[in-house]
Design a protein around this motif. Structure first.
Motif, PDB file in Angstrom:
ATOM      1  N   LEU A   1       0.824  -1.211   0.000  1.00 48.58           N
ATOM      2  CA  LEU A   1       0.000   0.000   0.000  1.00 48.58           C
ATOM      3  C   LEU A   1       0.858   1.261   0.000  1.00 48.58           C
ATOM      4  O   LEU A   1       0.537   2.240  -0.678  1.00 48.58           O
ATOM      5  N   ARG A   2       1.953   1.220   0.775  1.00 49.85           N
ATOM      6  CA  ARG A   2       2.850   2.384   0.785  1.00 49.85           C
ATOM      7  C   ARG A   2       3.481   2.609  -0.584  1.00 49.85           C
ATOM      8  O   ARG A   2       3.628   3.748  -1.045  1.00 49.85           O
ATOM      9  N   GLY A   3       3.841   1.504  -1.258  1.00 45.34           N
ATOM     10  CA  GLY A   3       4.404   1.617  -2.600  1.00 45.34           C
ATOM     11  C   GLY A   3       3.405   2.194  -3.590  1.00 45.34           C
ATOM     12  O   GLY A   3       3.743   3.061  -4.404  1.00 45.34           O
ATOM     13  N   LEU A   4       2.145   1.725  -3.505  1.00 48.84           N
ATOM     14  CA  LEU A   4       1.101   2.242  -4.387  1.00 48.84           C
ATOM     15  C   LEU A   4       0.823   3.717  -4.110  1.00 48.84           C
ATOM     16  O   LEU A   4       0.599   4.505  -5.032  1.00 48.84           O
ATOM     17  N   TRP A   5       0.837   4.084  -2.827  1.00 51.72           N
ATOM     18  CA  TRP A   5       0.587   5.474  -2.450  1.00 51.72           C
ATOM     19  C   TRP A   5       1.681   6.393  -2.992  1.00 51.72           C
ATOM     20  O   TRP A   5       1.403   7.487  -3.498  1.00 51.72           O
ATOM     21  N   GLN A   6       2.933   5.954  -2.901  1.00 53.73           N
ATOM     22  CA  GLN A   6       4.042   6.753  -3.412  1.00 53.73           C
ATOM     23  C   GLN A   6       3.943   6.916  -4.929  1.00 53.73           C
ATOM     24  O   GLN A   6       4.193   8.006  -5.466  1.00 53.73           O
ATOM     25  N   ARG A   7       3.557   5.835  -5.603  1.00 53.26           N
ATOM     26  CA  ARG A   7       3.398   5.926  -7.052  1.00 53.26           C
ATOM     27  C   ARG A   7       2.259   6.869  -7.418  1.00 53.26           C
ATOM     28  O   ARG A   7       2.358   7.645  -8.367  1.00 53.26           O
ATOM     29  N   TRP A   8       1.157   6.833  -6.657  1.00 49.46           N
ATOM     30  CA  TRP A   8       0.032   7.724  -6.923  1.00 49.46           C
ATOM     31  C   TRP A   8       0.433   9.180  -6.705  1.00 49.46           C
ATOM     32  O   TRP A   8       0.055  10.055  -7.486  1.00 49.46           O
ATOM     33  N   ARG A   9       1.203   9.466  -5.663  1.00 41.86           N
ATOM     34  CA  ARG A   9       1.622  10.841  -5.387  1.00 41.86           C
ATOM     35  C   ARG A   9       2.452  11.400  -6.533  1.00 41.86           C
ATOM     36  O   ARG A   9       2.393  12.594  -6.827  1.00 41.86           O
ATOM     37  N   ARG A  10       3.233  10.552  -7.207  1.00 39.59           N
ATOM     38  CA  ARG A  10       4.015  11.005  -8.353  1.00 39.59           C
ATOM     39  C   ARG A  10       3.138  11.134  -9.602  1.00 39.59           C
ATOM     40  O   ARG A  10       3.329  12.039 -10.405  1.00 39.59           O
ATOM     41  N   TYR A  11       2.171  10.213  -9.728  1.00 38.78           N
ATOM     42  CA  TYR A  11       1.386  10.132 -10.958  1.00 38.78           C
ATOM     43  C   TYR A  11       0.238  11.134 -11.006  1.00 38.78           C
ATOM     44  O   TYR A  11      -0.144  11.594 -12.084  1.00 38.78           O
ATOM     45  N   LYS A  12      -0.312  11.516  -9.836  1.00 34.59           N
ATOM     46  CA  LYS A  12      -1.543  12.301  -9.815  1.00 34.59           C
ATOM     47  C   LYS A  12      -1.419  13.645 -10.528  1.00 34.59           C
ATOM     48  O   LYS A  12      -2.402  14.167 -11.071  1.00 34.59           O
ATOM     49  N   TYR A  13      -0.198  14.225 -10.562  1.00 32.80           N
ATOM     50  CA  TYR A  13      -0.013  15.510 -11.211  1.00 32.80           C
ATOM     51  C   TYR A  13      -0.116  15.411 -12.728  1.00 32.80           C
ATOM     52  O   TYR A  13      -0.178  16.420 -13.428  1.00 32.80           O
ATOM     53  N   ARG A  14      -0.128  14.165 -13.260  1.00 35.46           N
ATOM     54  CA  ARG A  14      -0.287  13.946 -14.692  1.00 35.46           C
ATOM     55  C   ARG A  14      -1.594  13.223 -15.009  1.00 35.46           C
ATOM     56  O   ARG A  14      -1.848  12.875 -16.156  1.00 35.46           O
ATOM     57  N   PHE A  15      -2.434  12.990 -13.980  1.00 41.72           N
ATOM     58  CA  PHE A  15      -3.694  12.275 -14.152  1.00 41.72           C
ATOM     59  C   PHE A  15      -4.801  13.302 -14.363  1.00 41.72           C
ATOM     60  O   PHE A  15      -5.182  14.041 -13.454  1.00 41.72           O
ATOM     61  N   VAL A  16      -5.308  13.377 -15.614  1.00 35.98           N
ATOM     62  CA  VAL A  16      -6.212  14.454 -16.007  1.00 35.98           C
ATOM     63  C   VAL A  16      -7.451  14.570 -15.117  1.00 35.98           C
ATOM     64  O   VAL A  16      -7.817  15.660 -14.692  1.00 35.98           O
TER      65      VAL A  16
ATOM     66  N   LEU B   1      10.081  19.021  -6.152  1.00 38.05           N
ATOM     67  CA  LEU B   1       8.780  18.678  -5.588  1.00 38.05           C
ATOM     68  C   LEU B   1       8.850  17.302  -4.930  1.00 38.05           C
ATOM     69  O   LEU B   1       9.415  16.362  -5.492  1.00 38.05           O
ATOM     70  N   ILE B   2       8.291  17.176  -3.776  1.00 41.96           N
ATOM     71  CA  ILE B   2       8.311  15.913  -3.043  1.00 41.96           C
ATOM     72  C   ILE B   2       7.541  14.847  -3.824  1.00 41.96           C
ATOM     73  O   ILE B   2       6.410  15.068  -4.254  1.00 41.96           O
ATOM     74  N   SER B   3       8.182  13.711  -4.019  1.00 41.32           N
ATOM     75  CA  SER B   3       7.576  12.554  -4.696  1.00 41.32           C
ATOM     76  C   SER B   3       7.195  12.807  -6.149  1.00 41.32           C
ATOM     77  O   SER B   3       6.403  12.063  -6.725  1.00 41.32           O
ATOM     78  N   ALA B   4       7.763  13.835  -6.759  1.00 40.93           N
ATOM     79  CA  ALA B   4       7.421  14.132  -8.152  1.00 40.93           C
ATOM     80  C   ALA B   4       8.334  13.422  -9.143  1.00 40.93           C
ATOM     81  O   ALA B   4       8.124  13.521 -10.352  1.00 40.93           O
TER      82      ALA B   4
END
Length: 299
Positions: free
Chosen positions: A6-21, A131-134
């Motif tokens: 879950l922590r791995g998925l959360w970290q990936r989401w934090r990086r990806y969300k800025y490109r998720f329309v 940017l953190i986690s970017a």
């Protein structure tokens, strides 16, 4: 084990969300500084196409001269007038060395980022974002980027809006949508990488390459081809660059197309090749990270 997953998925989401329309769209009201407004499509240009073309030709010609010892096969296919032009350019930079001697004697080749600095007065490169986690970002590594300068290009395969891109788009945060629906896939991994290399090989005419594929590797020939790693701005980090669409004209020198980091998915020659460049909205100093607006609203 579940906690680590879950922590791995959360970290990936934090990086990806800025490109998720969808996420960006839902958060527009909370991030007003991440939106760029233009009155109409025809006015979505910070600088003219002529200025963009002039900059690209200036940088690409400098790269061509720097790679001159590798260009012998290409030179044999060019008209004498074009050869004479490069002879003159070479004579200005190396007045004591003849053209043919230069191809065999050149030893001190500058790195592409050094050519960019010598040509435009600045250089850019990928590095860990502030940017953190970017993940990765793009920074000015040397010199000063003046307002209105072309600071990078968005590389990738260019798809018309009716062409298939479904499988390439799955989990892909690097797909750029132009105002007219044209898509550019700037992912340098997976299926996207395979598709780009396939199209690159398809369009090559003997020694003449119609596009640059080195942006898919760690050894980039075109130092501007890092635009896909420019991160979205925030309320704390205002945009200092913006995207601008540019169609490559038919008169673009064929010997310089080897530095274009874009290629069409189909063989349709009726429409010009779409490129997207990033333009500085203000002076950007050495050490600053580039930030863009992922969302442009056309009134």
């Amino acid at each position: 084990m579940p906690g680590r997953l879950l922590r791995g998925l959360w970290q990936r989401w934090r990086r990806y969300k800025y490109r998720f329309v969808p996420w960006i769209a839902l958060n527009l009201n909370h991030n007003p500084r991440t939106i760029r407004y233009v009155p109409e499509e025809s006015k979505d240009k910070v600088i003219s196409d002529e200025d963009v073309l002039g900059t690209l030709l200036k940088v690409f010609q400098a790269l061509f001269i720097n790679d001159f010892h590798k260009q012998s096969d290409i030179l044999t296919m060019l008209p004498e007038t074009v050869k004479s032009k490069y002879h003159d350019l070479l004579s200005v930079q190396h007045p004591r060395v003849k053209l043919l001697e230069y191809r065999h004697q050149q030893q001190n080749i500058f790195k592409p980022e050094e050519i960019l600095y010598k040509t435009l007065g600045f250089s850019v490169a990928r590095a860990t974002s502030s940017l953190i986690s970017a993940g990765k970002g793009v920074f000015v590594t040397r010199g000063l980027v003046p307002k209105g300068a072309v600071v990078s290009m968005y590389p990738g395969t260019v798809y018309q809006k009716y062409e298939p891109i479904f499988f390439q788009s799955i989990g892909n945060p690097f797909i750029f949508r132009c105002l007219d629906g044209v898509l550019i896939d700037g992912n340098d991994k997976g299926i996207s990488k395979v598709v780009y290399r396939s199209c690159n090989g398809r369009d090559q005419l003997g020694p003449l390459k119609m596009s640059d594929s080195t942006w898919l590797t760690s050894e980039i020939c075109n130092p501007l081809a890092v635009g896909q790693y420019v991160n979205n701005c925030s309320n704390d980090r205002a945009a200092n660059v913006c995207y601008q669409e540019f169609d490559v004209p038919a008169v673009f020198p064929i010997e310089l197309k080897q530095y274009l980091p874009n290629i069409a998915y189909s063989c349709d020659k009726q429409s010009p090749l779409r490129c997207v460049i990033l333009v500085a909205l203000r002076d950007i100093k050495q050490g600053e990270e580039l930030f863009s607006n992922y969302y442009t609203i056309v009134s």
